[in-house]
Write an enzyme that holds these catalytic residues in place. Structure first.
Site, PDB file in Angstrom:
ATOM      1  N   HIS A   1      46.068  36.340  35.182  1.00 25.44           N
ATOM      2  CA  HIS A   1      46.216  37.592  34.447  1.00 25.44           C
ATOM      3  C   HIS A   1      45.232  37.603  33.282  1.00 25.44           C
ATOM      4  CE1 HIS A   1      50.329  38.663  36.035  1.00 25.44           C
ATOM      5  NE2 HIS A   1      50.325  37.372  36.299  1.00 25.44           N
TER       6      HIS A   1
ATOM      7  N   HIS B   1      46.639  33.579  41.055  1.00 22.95           N
ATOM      8  CA  HIS B   1      45.960  34.668  40.339  1.00 22.95           C
ATOM      9  C   HIS B   1      46.011  34.413  38.847  1.00 22.95           C
ATOM     10  CE1 HIS B   1      50.182  35.764  40.967  1.00 22.95           C
ATOM     11  NE2 HIS B   1      50.125  36.312  39.770  1.00 22.95           N
TER      12      HIS B   1
HETATM   13  P1  AMP Z   1      53.040  36.877  38.696  1.00 30.42           P
HETATM   14  O1  AMP Z   1      54.381  37.222  38.117  1.00 30.42           O
HETATM   15  O2  AMP Z   1      52.226  35.975  37.804  1.00 30.42           O
HETATM   16  O3  AMP Z   1      53.150  36.364  40.110  1.00 30.42           O
HETATM   17  O4  AMP Z   1      52.228  38.239  38.721  1.00 30.42           O
HETATM   18  C1  AMP Z   1      52.188  39.107  39.799  1.00 30.42           C
HETATM   19  C2  AMP Z   1      51.540  40.356  39.305  1.00 30.42           C
HETATM   20  O5  AMP Z   1      51.043  41.065  40.404  1.00 30.42           O
HETATM   21  C3  AMP Z   1      52.484  41.308  38.547  1.00 30.42           C
HETATM   22  O6  AMP Z   1      51.956  41.555  37.246  1.00 30.42           O
HETATM   23  C4  AMP Z   1      52.506  42.551  39.410  1.00 30.42           C
HETATM   24  O7  AMP Z   1      52.546  43.728  38.648  1.00 30.42           O
HETATM   25  C5  AMP Z   1      51.208  42.433  40.172  1.00 30.42           C
HETATM   26  N1  AMP Z   1      51.185  43.067  41.487  1.00 30.42           N
HETATM   27  C6  AMP Z   1      52.087  42.923  42.483  1.00 30.42           C
HETATM   28  N2  AMP Z   1      51.690  43.625  43.581  1.00 30.42           N
HETATM   29  C7  AMP Z   1      50.516  44.217  43.251  1.00 30.42           C
HETATM   30  C8  AMP Z   1      49.624  45.070  43.936  1.00 30.42           C
HETATM   31  N3  AMP Z   1      49.860  45.472  45.192  1.00 30.42           N
HETATM   32  N4  AMP Z   1      48.509  45.491  43.300  1.00 30.42           N
HETATM   33  C9  AMP Z   1      48.278  45.103  42.016  1.00 30.42           C
HETATM   34  N5  AMP Z   1      49.082  44.296  41.319  1.00 30.42           N
HETATM   35  C10 AMP Z   1      50.196  43.861  41.911  1.00 30.42           C
END
Ligand code: AMP
Ligand code: ZN
Length: 137
Positions: free
Chosen positions: A101, A99
Site C-alpha cells: 500500500h 501487495h
Molecule cells: P490488505 O488488507 O493489505 O490485503 O489490502 C487489500 C486491499 O486491496 C484493500 O485496501 C482493498 O480495498 C483492496 N482491493 C481489494 N480488491 C480490489 C480490487 N478489485 N481493486 C482494487 N483494490 C482492491
C-alpha cells in the site's frame, strides 16, 4: 494463480486504473482508498505474501513504491506517505497476493490515525532483540 484477483489485475486480464506498469509490476488505485491516491503495488508474479515471494521481487516492489510515493508528494502535495504491507490475516491481509500500500497522508489526517502502543518491558525487548538477531539468516 488462476483464481487470484490480483494476478488478473496485475497482468491486465481485468482492466483497472493503472498508475504505473513495467515488466514485473503494476500499480493500481485501491478500490477502498484510505485517502485520495491510495495505490497498491502488485508484482505480476504470484506469491501470497512476503514469505512466499523471493527477495528480489519484494525489493523491486519497494523500489516501485518509492517512485509512487515521490509522485504522490509531487502531484497530490502529500505531507507524508505510509508504505504498508500486510502479511497474514493476523496482520490485516485480506487479499492473498503480495501487495504494498502507498497511502498519501496529510497533516490534517492527525489525530485520526491512532497507533496502539504495546506495553513491552525493556527486558522483553532485549530478549526479543537477541532472539531475532540469532534467527536472521
Ligand atoms: P490488505 O488488507 O493489505 O490485503 O489490502 C487489500 C486491499 O486491496 C484493500 O485496501 C482493498 O480495498 C483492496 N482491493 C481489494 N480488491 C480490489 C480490487 N478489485 N481493486 C482494487 N483494490 C482492491
Ligand atoms: Zn495472485
Amino acid at each position: 494463480m488462476s483464481d487470484c484477483i490480483f494476478c488478473k489485475l496485475a497482468n491486465g486480464e481485468i482492466p483497472t486504473n493503472t498508475v504505473y506498469e513495467d515488466e514485473n509490476y503494476r500499480v493500481i488505485m485501491d478500490a477502498n482508498p484510505a485517502n485520495p491516491g491510495h495505490a497498491l503495488v502488485l508484482p505480476k508474479k504470484h506469491g501470497k505474501d512476503i514469505f512466499e515471494l523471493d527477495s528480489d521481487t519484494v525489493a523491486g516492489a519497494h523500489a516501485v513504491a518509492k517512485k509512487v510515493a515521490e509522485a504522490a508528494v509531487e502531484v497530490l502535495k502529500a505531507d507524508g506517505v505510509n508504505i504498508l504491507q500486510n502479511n497474514g490475516e493476523a496482520a490485516g491481509q485480506t487479499v492473498s497476493h503480495f501487495h504494498i500500500h502507498v497511502i498519501p497522508r496529510f497533516k490534517k489526517d492527525w489525530p485520526a490515525m491512532p497507533l496502539h502502543q504495546a506495553a513491552v518491558t525493556e527486558e522483553e525487548t532485549k530478549k526479543i532483540c537477541a532472539d531475532l538477531a540469532a534467527a536472521i539468516k
